[in-house]
Design a protein around this motif. Structure first.
Motif, PDB file in Angstrom:
ATOM      1  N   SER A  40     -41.075 -25.270 -39.172  1.00 27.12           N
ATOM      2  CA  SER A  40     -40.105 -24.485 -39.930  1.00 27.12           C
ATOM      3  C   SER A  40     -38.893 -24.144 -39.075  1.00 27.12           C
ATOM      4  CB  SER A  40     -40.759 -23.201 -40.458  1.00 27.12           C
ATOM      5  OG  SER A  40     -41.272 -22.424 -39.390  1.00 27.12           O
ATOM      6  N   ILE A  41     -39.084 -24.111 -37.756  1.00 25.57           N
ATOM      7  CA  ILE A  41     -37.968 -23.811 -36.853  1.00 25.57           C
ATOM      8  C   ILE A  41     -36.994 -24.983 -36.784  1.00 25.57           C
ATOM      9  CG2 ILE A  41     -37.341 -23.369 -34.440  1.00 25.57           C
ATOM     10  CD1 ILE A  41     -39.983 -21.818 -34.190  1.00 25.57           C
ATOM     11  N   LEU A  42     -37.528 -26.192 -36.650  1.00 22.59           N
ATOM     12  CA  LEU A  42     -36.685 -27.385 -36.571  1.00 22.59           C
ATOM     13  C   LEU A  42     -36.352 -27.948 -37.944  1.00 22.59           C
ATOM     14  CD1 LEU A  42     -38.447 -29.216 -33.591  1.00 22.59           C
ATOM     15  CD2 LEU A  42     -36.423 -27.733 -33.505  1.00 22.59           C
ATOM     16  N   THR A 107     -36.886 -37.092 -32.257  1.00 26.95           N
ATOM     17  CA  THR A 107     -36.150 -37.510 -33.455  1.00 26.95           C
ATOM     18  C   THR A 107     -34.651 -37.574 -33.150  1.00 26.95           C
ATOM     19  OG1 THR A 107     -35.980 -35.238 -34.281  1.00 26.95           O
ATOM     20  CG2 THR A 107     -37.865 -36.537 -35.026  1.00 26.95           C
ATOM     21  N   ASN A 108     -34.181 -36.627 -32.319  1.00 26.61           N
ATOM     22  CA  ASN A 108     -32.773 -36.606 -31.926  1.00 26.61           C
ATOM     23  C   ASN A 108     -32.672 -35.843 -30.609  1.00 26.61           C
ATOM     24  OD1 ASN A 108     -30.001 -36.198 -31.585  1.00 26.61           O
ATOM     25  ND2 ASN A 108     -29.623 -35.977 -33.772  1.00 26.61           N
ATOM     26  N   ARG A 109     -32.901 -36.539 -29.506  1.00 27.57           N
ATOM     27  CA  ARG A 109     -32.999 -35.853 -28.217  1.00 27.57           C
ATOM     28  C   ARG A 109     -31.663 -35.276 -27.748  1.00 27.57           C
ATOM     29  NH1 ARG A 109     -32.296 -38.961 -23.484  1.00 27.57           N
ATOM     30  NH2 ARG A 109     -34.141 -38.074 -22.460  1.00 27.57           N
ATOM     31  N   ARG A 110     -30.539 -35.903 -28.111  1.00 23.06           N
ATOM     32  CA  ARG A 110     -29.235 -35.365 -27.693  1.00 23.06           C
ATOM     33  C   ARG A 110     -28.941 -34.041 -28.388  1.00 23.06           C
ATOM     34  NH1 ARG A 110     -25.259 -40.608 -26.595  1.00 23.06           N
ATOM     35  NH2 ARG A 110     -26.707 -41.621 -25.137  1.00 23.06           N
ATOM     36  N   ARG A 111     -29.429 -33.897 -29.583  1.00 25.87           N
ATOM     37  CA  ARG A 111     -29.311 -32.627 -30.301  1.00 25.87           C
ATOM     38  C   ARG A 111     -30.254 -31.583 -29.715  1.00 25.87           C
ATOM     39  NH1 ARG A 111     -32.253 -32.929 -35.785  1.00 25.87           N
ATOM     40  NH2 ARG A 111     -33.969 -32.807 -34.267  1.00 25.87           N
ATOM     41  N   ASP A 112     -31.499 -31.974 -29.481  1.00 25.15           N
ATOM     42  CA  ASP A 112     -32.548 -31.021 -29.117  1.00 25.15           C
ATOM     43  C   ASP A 112     -32.513 -30.594 -27.657  1.00 25.15           C
ATOM     44  OD1 ASP A 112     -33.533 -31.092 -31.703  1.00 25.15           O
ATOM     45  OD2 ASP A 112     -34.979 -32.675 -31.260  1.00 25.15           O
ATOM     46  N   LYS A 141     -33.276 -23.728 -30.427  1.00 25.63           N
ATOM     47  CA  LYS A 141     -34.233 -23.938 -31.521  1.00 25.63           C
ATOM     48  C   LYS A 141     -35.428 -24.747 -31.028  1.00 25.63           C
ATOM     49  CE  LYS A 141     -32.797 -25.202 -35.565  1.00 25.63           C
ATOM     50  NZ  LYS A 141     -32.064 -25.899 -36.656  1.00 25.63           N
ATOM     51  N   TYR A 142     -35.150 -25.743 -30.200  1.00 29.80           N
ATOM     52  CA  TYR A 142     -36.235 -26.592 -29.702  1.00 29.80           C
ATOM     53  C   TYR A 142     -37.175 -25.784 -28.795  1.00 29.80           C
ATOM     54  CZ  TYR A 142     -38.571 -30.808 -28.044  1.00 29.80           C
ATOM     55  OH  TYR A 142     -39.504 -31.764 -27.752  1.00 29.80           O
ATOM     56  N   LEU A 175     -33.233 -29.977 -20.267  1.00 27.51           N
ATOM     57  CA  LEU A 175     -33.958 -28.989 -21.061  1.00 27.51           C
ATOM     58  C   LEU A 175     -35.018 -28.279 -20.220  1.00 27.51           C
ATOM     59  CD1 LEU A 175     -34.385 -27.780 -23.935  1.00 27.51           C
ATOM     60  CD2 LEU A 175     -36.295 -29.365 -24.136  1.00 27.51           C
ATOM     61  N   ALA A 176     -35.756 -29.036 -19.410  1.00 26.82           N
ATOM     62  CA  ALA A 176     -36.769 -28.411 -18.556  1.00 26.82           C
ATOM     63  C   ALA A 176     -36.122 -27.409 -17.600  1.00 26.82           C
ATOM     64  CB  ALA A 176     -37.534 -29.481 -17.784  1.00 26.82           C
ATOM     65  N   THR A 177     -34.933 -27.742 -17.099  1.00 29.14           N
ATOM     66  CA  THR A 177     -34.197 -26.817 -16.231  1.00 29.14           C
ATOM     67  C   THR A 177     -33.796 -25.565 -17.003  1.00 29.14           C
ATOM     68  OG1 THR A 177     -33.320 -28.675 -14.941  1.00 29.14           O
ATOM     69  CG2 THR A 177     -32.204 -26.554 -14.710  1.00 29.14           C
ATOM     70  N   GLU A 178     -33.316 -25.752 -18.227  1.00 30.08           N
ATOM     71  CA  GLU A 178     -32.925 -24.600 -19.034  1.00 30.08           C
ATOM     72  C   GLU A 178     -34.109 -23.672 -19.282  1.00 30.08           C
ATOM     73  OE1 GLU A 178     -30.669 -23.452 -23.243  1.00 30.08           O
ATOM     74  OE2 GLU A 178     -31.153 -25.554 -22.820  1.00 30.08           O
ATOM     75  N   ILE A 179     -35.273 -24.239 -19.564  1.00 30.12           N
ATOM     76  CA  ILE A 179     -36.463 -23.414 -19.780  1.00 30.12           C
ATOM     77  C   ILE A 179     -36.823 -22.659 -18.501  1.00 30.12           C
ATOM     78  CG2 ILE A 179     -38.921 -23.436 -20.356  1.00 30.12           C
ATOM     79  CD1 ILE A 179     -38.335 -25.939 -22.081  1.00 30.12           C
ATOM     80  N   LEU A 180     -36.775 -23.351 -17.360  1.00 31.36           N
ATOM     81  CA  LEU A 180     -37.070 -22.708 -16.082  1.00 31.36           C
ATOM     82  C   LEU A 180     -36.156 -21.515 -15.844  1.00 31.36           C
ATOM     83  CD1 LEU A 180     -38.316 -22.583 -13.201  1.00 31.36           C
ATOM     84  CD2 LEU A 180     -36.559 -24.243 -12.513  1.00 31.36           C
ATOM     85  N   LEU A 181     -34.889 -21.661 -16.175  1.00 32.93           N
ATOM     86  CA  LEU A 181     -33.920 -20.609 -15.889  1.00 32.93           C
ATOM     87  C   LEU A 181     -33.917 -19.492 -16.932  1.00 32.93           C
ATOM     88  CD1 LEU A 181     -30.867 -22.784 -14.742  1.00 32.93           C
ATOM     89  CD2 LEU A 181     -32.627 -21.718 -13.326  1.00 32.93           C
ATOM     90  N   LYS A 182     -34.196 -19.838 -18.176  1.00 28.59           N
ATOM     91  CA  LYS A 182     -34.060 -18.849 -19.256  1.00 28.59           C
ATOM     92  C   LYS A 182     -35.391 -18.306 -19.779  1.00 28.59           C
ATOM     93  CE  LYS A 182     -29.632 -20.738 -20.866  1.00 28.59           C
ATOM     94  NZ  LYS A 182     -28.894 -21.351 -22.007  1.00 28.59           N
ATOM     95  N   ARG A 183     -36.428 -19.162 -19.829  1.00 27.30           N
ATOM     96  CA  ARG A 183     -37.738 -18.700 -20.312  1.00 27.30           C
ATOM     97  C   ARG A 183     -38.848 -19.247 -19.406  1.00 27.30           C
ATOM     98  NH1 ARG A 183     -37.669 -19.350 -26.919  1.00 27.30           N
ATOM     99  NH2 ARG A 183     -35.412 -19.558 -27.105  1.00 27.30           N
ATOM    100  N   PRO A 184     -38.799 -18.902 -18.143  1.00 26.60           N
ATOM    101  CA  PRO A 184     -39.750 -19.494 -17.180  1.00 26.60           C
ATOM    102  C   PRO A 184     -41.203 -19.160 -17.455  1.00 26.60           C
ATOM    103  CG  PRO A 184     -38.554 -17.657 -16.201  1.00 26.60           C
ATOM    104  CD  PRO A 184     -37.887 -17.947 -17.508  1.00 26.60           C
ATOM    105  N   HIS A 185     -41.465 -18.122 -18.257  1.00 29.20           N
ATOM    106  CA  HIS A 185     -42.845 -17.732 -18.554  1.00 29.20           C
ATOM    107  C   HIS A 185     -43.574 -18.767 -19.412  1.00 29.20           C
ATOM    108  CE1 HIS A 185     -40.485 -16.401 -22.035  1.00 29.20           C
ATOM    109  NE2 HIS A 185     -41.601 -16.514 -22.751  1.00 29.20           N
TER     110      HIS A 185
END
Length: 282
Positions: A40-42, A107-112, A141-142, A175-185
């Motif tokens: 429902s999120i995507l 499905t669309n990695r450049r978007r996600d 969103k991803y 994206l993995a870097t963004e998660i590490l920096l913004k939501r590392p938990h």
């Protein structure tokens, strides 16, 4: 003459029986399963490929770590990275515990995999056409999908423990870097390979230290891999800067791995193998 015909008949019957027996013995090799999640999120269905350890038993109480592959389609990185996991968890190698591997089909990695930006002029400065990114900037969103739908799905349907690893290369590395920096938990282990830190005029890189100070509250392990600097010196320098920034945080145990014999196209397999090998030695 009749005797010869009988012998020929028997020979043909034997050959036919052998062929039919051989056909009956052919079985597909089962390496994993696929599931379709309605997100429902995507606002779309997402195919998830899942490998479980050979010892996994529905009646057991054993819980397993989960390794998430961002480019995890069957035509992407699922099979060969799950194979690395299977190899390294064999009892005679035992570099890390038996693990569940989850590959997320794109499905669309450049978007996600890209975060929102105010304009895209930088894309052409980096040597790409703007038209090659018709959709972009929906990484939040991803990440919500990973946190609020995919991880709960695994927790509900599989025996998983709290140890989670994420693997991303190129845009998936961004994206993995963004998660590490913004939501590392969300993950305890990060395998970041040749990340596309150029996106958004290096915004993640420029804000990395501030984001880590704000968000990284628990220990994580981070592997950062880079291919030959001769192929792309700018990319190498960006990745090296990321490493130098992350290693200053007390909660991050960081490994930097330079692989001069690899290119951007070939680096992921060697990097993932190296990450598990180097972590096992710690």
């Amino acid at each position: 003459m009749l005797h010869a015909l009988k012998n020929l008949f028997l020979i043909n019957l034997l050959l036919l029986s052998t062929a039919l027996f051989a056909q009956s013995q052919n079985q597909p090799i089962a390496f994993g399963t696929s599931a379709v999640l309605s997100s429902s999120i995507l606002n779309e269905n997402r195919t998830i490929n899942i490998y479980i350890p050979e010892e996994y038993n529905e009646n057991s109480d054993t819980k397993y770590p989960v390794i998430y592959i961002l480019d995890g389609g069957v035509e992407e990185d699922f099979f060969h990275l799950a194979g690395i996991v299977r190899f390294n968890t064999q009892s005679w190698i035992n570099r890390f515990p038996k693990s569940i591997v989850v590959g997320i089909e794109n499905t669309n990695r450049r978007r996600d995999f890209t975060f929102a930006v105010s304009n895209t002029d930088f894309i052409e400065k980096e040597g790409f056409k703007k038209s090659s990114f018709p959709q972009y900037g929906e990484s939040q969103k991803y990440i919500d999908f990973l946190e609020k739908e995919l991880q709960p799905y695994l927790e509900k349907n599989y025996r998983v423990n709290e140890q989670k690893t994420i693997i991303g290369e190129s845009l998936a590395g961004l994206l993995a870097t963004e998660i590490l920096l913004k939501r590392p938990h969300l993950f305890q282990n990060y395998i970041i390979i040749s990340p596309s830190l150029w996106w958004g005029e290096q915004a993640l890189l420029k804000n990395a230290k501030t984001l880590l100070n704000q968000n990284l509250k628990k220990p994580v392990r981070v592997y950062i891999g880079a291919p030959s600097k001769e192929e792309d010196l700018k990319m190498y320098q960006e990745v090296e800067t990321l490493y130098k920034t992350v290693k200053t945080d007390k909660n991050a145990a960081v490994i930097f791995d330079y692989m001069p014999d690899e290119t951007h196209a070939t680096v992921i397999h060697q990097a993932v193998y190296n990450a598990f090998k180097k972590w096992a030695k710690k």
